[in-house]
Design a protein around this motif. Structure first.
Motif, PDB file in Angstrom:
ATOM      1  N   LEU A   1       0.632  -1.028  -0.746  1.00 44.50           N
ATOM      2  CA  LEU A   1      -0.333  -0.015  -0.207  1.00 44.50           C
ATOM      3  C   LEU A   1       1.018   1.453   0.146  1.00 44.50           C
ATOM      4  O   LEU A   1       0.193   2.507   0.309  1.00 44.50           O
ATOM      5  CB  LEU A   1      -0.645  -0.135   0.999  1.00 44.50           C
ATOM      6  N   ALA A   2       2.402   1.289   0.394  1.00 41.15           N
ATOM      7  CA  ALA A   2       2.721   2.068  -0.037  1.00 41.15           C
ATOM      8  C   ALA A   2       2.804   3.030  -0.513  1.00 41.15           C
ATOM      9  O   ALA A   2       2.676   4.488  -1.042  1.00 41.15           O
ATOM     10  CB  ALA A   2       4.587   1.846   0.041  1.00 41.15           C
ATOM     11  N   PRO A   3       2.982   2.501  -2.351  1.00 46.65           N
ATOM     12  CA  PRO A   3       2.501   3.920  -3.096  1.00 46.65           C
ATOM     13  C   PRO A   3       1.378   4.640  -3.177  1.00 46.65           C
ATOM     14  O   PRO A   3       1.466   5.747  -3.538  1.00 46.65           O
ATOM     15  CB  PRO A   3       2.415   3.184  -4.508  1.00 46.65           C
ATOM     16  N   CYS A   4      -0.198   3.856  -3.435  1.00 43.52           N
ATOM     17  CA  CYS A   4      -0.896   4.425  -2.493  1.00 43.52           C
ATOM     18  C   CYS A   4      -1.048   6.198  -1.752  1.00 43.52           C
ATOM     19  O   CYS A   4      -1.364   6.631  -1.268  1.00 43.52           O
ATOM     20  CB  CYS A   4      -2.600   3.589  -2.746  1.00 43.52           C
ATOM     21  N   MET A   5      -0.088   5.147  -0.426  1.00 49.69           N
ATOM     22  CA  MET A   5      -0.264   6.190   0.455  1.00 49.69           C
ATOM     23  C   MET A   5       0.949   7.259   0.303  1.00 49.69           C
ATOM     24  O   MET A   5       0.477   8.330   0.779  1.00 49.69           O
ATOM     25  CB  MET A   5       0.595   5.653   1.486  1.00 49.69           C
ATOM     26  N   MET A   6       2.395   6.852  -0.250  1.00 46.43           N
ATOM     27  CA  MET A   6       3.230   8.179  -0.989  1.00 46.43           C
ATOM     28  C   MET A   6       2.330   9.535  -2.154  1.00 46.43           C
ATOM     29  O   MET A   6       2.084  10.422  -1.660  1.00 46.43           O
ATOM     30  CB  MET A   6       4.346   7.535  -1.482  1.00 46.43           C
ATOM     31  N   LEU A   7       1.419   8.521  -2.877  1.00 48.79           N
ATOM     32  CA  LEU A   7       0.560   9.593  -3.489  1.00 48.79           C
ATOM     33  C   LEU A   7      -0.156  10.493  -3.165  1.00 48.79           C
ATOM     34  O   LEU A   7      -0.193  11.344  -3.530  1.00 48.79           O
ATOM     35  CB  LEU A   7       0.541   8.994  -4.794  1.00 48.79           C
ATOM     36  N   LEU A   8      -1.655  10.002  -2.060  1.00 49.17           N
ATOM     37  CA  LEU A   8      -1.976  10.933  -1.635  1.00 49.17           C
ATOM     38  C   LEU A   8      -1.858  11.666  -0.560  1.00 49.17           C
ATOM     39  O   LEU A   8      -2.060  12.923  -0.802  1.00 49.17           O
ATOM     40  CB  LEU A   8      -2.922   9.844  -0.587  1.00 49.17           C
ATOM     41  N   ALA A   9       0.136  11.563   0.585  1.00 49.26           N
ATOM     42  CA  ALA A   9       0.813  12.826   0.988  1.00 49.26           C
ATOM     43  C   ALA A   9       1.228  13.692   0.007  1.00 49.26           C
ATOM     44  O   ALA A   9       1.090  14.462   0.159  1.00 49.26           O
ATOM     45  CB  ALA A   9       1.408  11.224   1.524  1.00 49.26           C
ATOM     46  N   VAL A  10       1.638  13.099  -0.996  1.00 50.37           N
ATOM     47  CA  VAL A  10       2.305  13.722  -1.697  1.00 50.37           C
ATOM     48  C   VAL A  10       1.111  15.585  -2.317  1.00 50.37           C
ATOM     49  O   VAL A  10       1.424  16.101  -2.108  1.00 50.37           O
ATOM     50  CB  VAL A  10       3.131  13.509  -3.017  1.00 50.37           C
ATOM     51  N   ILE A  11       0.414  14.673  -2.783  1.00 46.26           N
ATOM     52  CA  ILE A  11      -1.813  15.387  -3.455  1.00 46.26           C
ATOM     53  C   ILE A  11      -1.849  16.326  -2.103  1.00 46.26           C
ATOM     54  O   ILE A  11      -1.926  17.744  -2.208  1.00 46.26           O
ATOM     55  CB  ILE A  11      -2.305  14.236  -3.784  1.00 46.26           C
ATOM     56  N   GLY A  12      -1.353  15.586  -0.814  1.00 47.72           N
ATOM     57  CA  GLY A  12      -2.331  16.151   0.046  1.00 47.72           C
ATOM     58  C   GLY A  12      -0.525  18.280   0.517  1.00 47.72           C
ATOM     59  O   GLY A  12      -0.674  18.714   0.716  1.00 47.72           O
ATOM     60  N   PHE A  13       0.432  17.338   0.408  1.00 48.85           N
ATOM     61  CA  PHE A  13       1.379  18.531   0.567  1.00 48.85           C
ATOM     62  C   PHE A  13       1.476  19.701  -0.442  1.00 48.85           C
ATOM     63  O   PHE A  13       1.559  20.672  -0.094  1.00 48.85           O
ATOM     64  CB  PHE A  13       2.749  17.879   0.398  1.00 48.85           C
ATOM     65  N   LYS A  14       1.201  19.108  -1.727  1.00 46.65           N
ATOM     66  CA  LYS A  14       0.987  19.797  -2.812  1.00 46.65           C
ATOM     67  C   LYS A  14      -0.504  20.452  -2.019  1.00 46.65           C
ATOM     68  O   LYS A  14      -0.192  22.055  -2.155  1.00 46.65           O
ATOM     69  CB  LYS A  14       0.296  19.563  -4.117  1.00 46.65           C
ATOM     70  N   ASP A  15      -1.397  20.358  -1.862  1.00 49.05           N
ATOM     71  CA  ASP A  15      -2.687  21.139  -1.378  1.00 49.05           C
ATOM     72  C   ASP A  15      -1.781  21.804  -0.282  1.00 49.05           C
ATOM     73  O   ASP A  15      -2.686  22.899  -0.413  1.00 49.05           O
ATOM     74  CB  ASP A  15      -3.916  20.400  -1.535  1.00 49.05           C
ATOM     75  N   PHE A  16      -1.829  21.677   0.587  1.00 49.55           N
ATOM     76  CA  PHE A  16      -1.059  21.915   1.426  1.00 49.55           C
ATOM     77  C   PHE A  16      -0.175  23.613   1.494  1.00 49.55           C
ATOM     78  O   PHE A  16      -0.302  24.439   1.540  1.00 49.55           O
ATOM     79  CB  PHE A  16      -0.838  21.344   3.002  1.00 49.55           C
ATOM     80  N   THR A  17       0.941  23.118   0.407  1.00 48.22           N
ATOM     81  CA  THR A  17       1.153  24.470   0.346  1.00 48.22           C
ATOM     82  C   THR A  17       0.773  25.641  -0.686  1.00 48.22           C
ATOM     83  O   THR A  17       0.476  26.999  -0.785  1.00 48.22           O
ATOM     84  CB  THR A  17       2.605  23.378  -0.328  1.00 48.22           C
ATOM     85  N   ALA A  18      -0.321  24.916  -1.447  1.00 47.70           N
ATOM     86  CA  ALA A  18      -1.093  26.413  -2.105  1.00 47.70           C
ATOM     87  C   ALA A  18      -1.840  26.900  -1.180  1.00 47.70           C
ATOM     88  O   ALA A  18      -2.307  28.407  -1.660  1.00 47.70           O
ATOM     89  CB  ALA A  18      -1.599  24.887  -2.854  1.00 47.70           C
ATOM     90  N   GLN A  19      -2.550  26.689  -0.637  1.00 45.90           N
ATOM     91  CA  GLN A  19      -3.543  27.123   0.861  1.00 45.90           C
ATOM     92  C   GLN A  19      -2.454  28.012   2.014  1.00 45.90           C
ATOM     93  O   GLN A  19      -3.261  28.692   1.629  1.00 45.90           O
ATOM     94  CB  GLN A  19      -4.289  26.101   0.940  1.00 45.90           C
ATOM     95  N   CYS A  20      -1.511  27.714   1.788  1.00 44.75           N
ATOM     96  CA  CYS A  20      -0.874  28.286   3.077  1.00 44.75           C
ATOM     97  C   CYS A  20       0.772  29.010   2.817  1.00 44.75           C
ATOM     98  O   CYS A  20       0.886  29.351   3.417  1.00 44.75           O
ATOM     99  CB  CYS A  20      -0.189  26.897   3.879  1.00 44.75           C
ATOM    100  N   SER A  21       0.903  29.233   1.453  1.00 48.01           N
ATOM    101  CA  SER A  21       2.395  29.214   0.960  1.00 48.01           C
ATOM    102  C   SER A  21       2.190  30.973   1.136  1.00 48.01           C
ATOM    103  O   SER A  21       3.337  31.465   1.552  1.00 48.01           O
ATOM    104  CB  SER A  21       2.364  29.317  -0.527  1.00 48.01           C
ATOM    105  N   ARG A  22       0.700  31.608   0.698  1.00 48.68           N
ATOM    106  CA  ARG A  22       0.938  33.526   1.273  1.00 48.68           C
ATOM    107  C   ARG A  22       1.250  33.804   2.304  1.00 48.68           C
ATOM    108  O   ARG A  22       1.444  34.726   3.308  1.00 48.68           O
ATOM    109  CB  ARG A  22      -0.757  33.271   0.789  1.00 48.68           C
TER     110      ARG A  22
END
Length: 520
Positions: free
Chosen positions: A338-359
């Motif tokens: 399940l590591a590939p699924c968990m890691m892809l979801l995590a990077v999608i989350g990191f991307k969204d977190f950065t987009a929302q909080c970068s400012r």
């Protein structure tokens, strides 16, 4: 572009500028190279087989191909096609570590390449390269890529099925994608047991698109799934007859859902999800899990329901056999697929977190992903300098063979790895240290393997006990294994006749296993 392809591509709807894309491709190539180098470095370190590997290797070496399809010795279970592939390598290349670890190495490398293709499909630059780097640095995935166990085959089939579902074939109609998935999974379940879980989740994710296409959609969906159902059903009947093992079931009991304590289920689930996220890159688990939760929420808000089902579905579906007490949800090597699924979801989350909080946070918004990458770099750097060592008995066995006499007794506290480097059926070998008045020979050896300092010191009480009535004649201490030769002093016995440590692990899990085997 088809509606299905557009749905999967929406997460990458705002691609980076061309320069950034070229830079990301270079970064992805570097990440892949790092992953391959880490795997090859561990492979060429050529350390001896450790206990679990050795238990399977003894079956592969000692049984014919037909016998491997029957019950396995040493409390082992493995998919039939994996066993046959390893047996074929043994016949062609011999039984050395590098020969038998070749299949896992190739599967681990292929999984990395497939993961890169999937990441590039669903993530924009530079986040696709970040995902590949995290997967490339996953310490335990690297470890499984160079051991004679089927776990990296599970990871390979997960990435392969994900690539078929959401990779290059994402532009195909859902029913055609399911047909290809079914063709691969029909054979794949015989090489990887969890391939059935991944296929089931991907099939369910594609079901709405197939069923709504026409009135015959439901029938088509059932027909397309039927080959996998029949194949997996046959596998269950086959393994139930040949590999059903009460000891393993008892060992896994804490990885099954305990329906006698339903109030404990939320705690059990949280603990195992954290372990699942932490296992590939130790100490990064809580951050990875939070990233995966953020990723799931982001996909839901973006109406990426099919992609969310494909990445999150295998994790949820893996809970079903754990609830039925058929396959453990252990948050460890049995669920590393399940590591590939968990890691892809995590990077999608990191991307969204950065987009929302970068400012608001600026560069600090990158801290979660930087932490995960940093921890991965630490483990890979450590193991490039000092290859993983879970026991190294090959040189110790050679030393004992060179110095032992025909009348010696050899007590081995980790018998399976030692047997990989010793002549078969040698009556001198024993795995439990006898009482001082029952040691049958004047000279005797104590041999053990270890993976860390704690295990290295485990036989210390037995060695001190032996020195009470023996003279130490010679010894060999290697990094991962040791042997000491004692010669008894005539007429002398220790204060305690029974050794303080006899080589048997008396932990509760081992005690239950021993009792089950002995029929108690």
């Amino acid at each position: 572009m088809s509606a299905a392809a557009m749905e999967i591509s929406e997460i990458n709807a705002f691609p980076a500028p061309p320069f950034h894309q070229r830079l990301s491709r270079m970064a992805m190539s570097v990440a892949i190279a790092i992953g391959i180098i880490c795997r090859i470095a561990q492979y060429v370190a050529n350390l001896s087989f450790w206990t679990d590997e050795a238990s399977l290797v003894l079956n592969i070496r000692g049984k014919t191909a037909a016998e491997l399809l029957g019950p396995l010795d040493y409390l082992q279970a493995a998919p039939p096609l994996f066993l046959l592939a390893e047996r074929g390598l043994f016949r062609m290349l011999g039984g050395s570590e590098m020969a038998l670890r070749l299949v896992p190495l190739l599967l681990g490398t292929a999984a990395l390449l497939l993961f890169a293709l999937v990441a590039r499909r669903i993530l924009s630059a530079p986040w696709d390269a970040v995902a590949v780097l995290i997967f490339a640095l996953a310490d335990r995935v690297i470890a499984h890529s160079v051991e004679v166990k089927p776990y990296i085959g599970d990871v390979f089939f997960c990435t392969l099925l994900l690539w078929i579902a959401i990779g290059r074939m994402a532009g195909m109609r859902a029913d055609r994608r399911l047909a290809v998935l079914a063709a691969v999974a029909t054979v794949g379940v015989w090489f990887s047991f969890p391939a059935a879980i991944v296929f089931g989740a991907l099939s369910l994710a594609l079901m709405p698109a197939i069923v709504k296409r026409s009135a015959r959609g439901a029938i088509k969906f059932v027909v397309l799934n039927l080959p996998v159902v029949v194949s997996f059903g046959g596998l269950l009947l086959f393994t139930r007859a040949t590999q059903k093992n009460a000891v393993l079931v008892d060992y896994w009991i804490k990885s099954f859902i305990d329906w006698h304590r339903p109030f404990y289920l939320p705690v059990w689930l949280l603990r195992h999800l954290v372990a699942l996220a932490d296992y590939p890159i130790p100490s990064a688990g809580p951050v990875v899990l939070l990233g995966a939760i953020f990723g799931g929420v982001a996909l839901w808000k973006q109406r990426q329901r099919q992609l969310l089902a494909m990445l999150g579905g295998p994790i949820l579906l893996a809970l079903v056999p754990a609830a039925l007490h058929r396959y453990p949800f252990d948050g460890g090597r049995l669920t590393v697929f399940l590591a590939p699924c968990m890691m892809l979801l995590a990077v999608i989350g990191f991307k969204d977190f950065t987009a929302q909080c970068s400012r608001r946070l600026g560069v600090a918004s990158l801290l979660p992903v930087a932490y995960v990458v940093g921890v991965g770099c630490y483990w890979c750097g450590l193991h490039l300098a000092v290859p993983r060592n879970r026991g190294h008995l090959r040189p110790v066995a050679k030393f004992v063979a060179d110095h032992a006499r025909s009348g010696d007794t050899v007590y081995v506290f980790d018998m399976e790895p030692f047997r990989c480097y010793w002549q078969p059926d040698d009556p001198r070998l024993r795995d439990v240290l006898d009482r001082a008045d029952q040691i049958p020979t004047r000279r005797f050896w104590i041999v053990w393997s270890y993976a860390n300092k704690h295990e290295a010191q485990k036989p210390a009480p037995a060695l001190a006990w032996a020195n009470e009535f023996c003279r130490e004649q010679t010894h060999d201490y290697e990094k991962g294994g040791a042997a000491v030769l004692f010669e008894r002093i005539e007429g002398r016995l220790p204060a305690a006749i029974k050794p303080p440590y006899d080589g048997v692990d008396i932990s509760e899990g081992r005690k239950r296993a021993v009792d089950l085997v002995s029929g108690k």
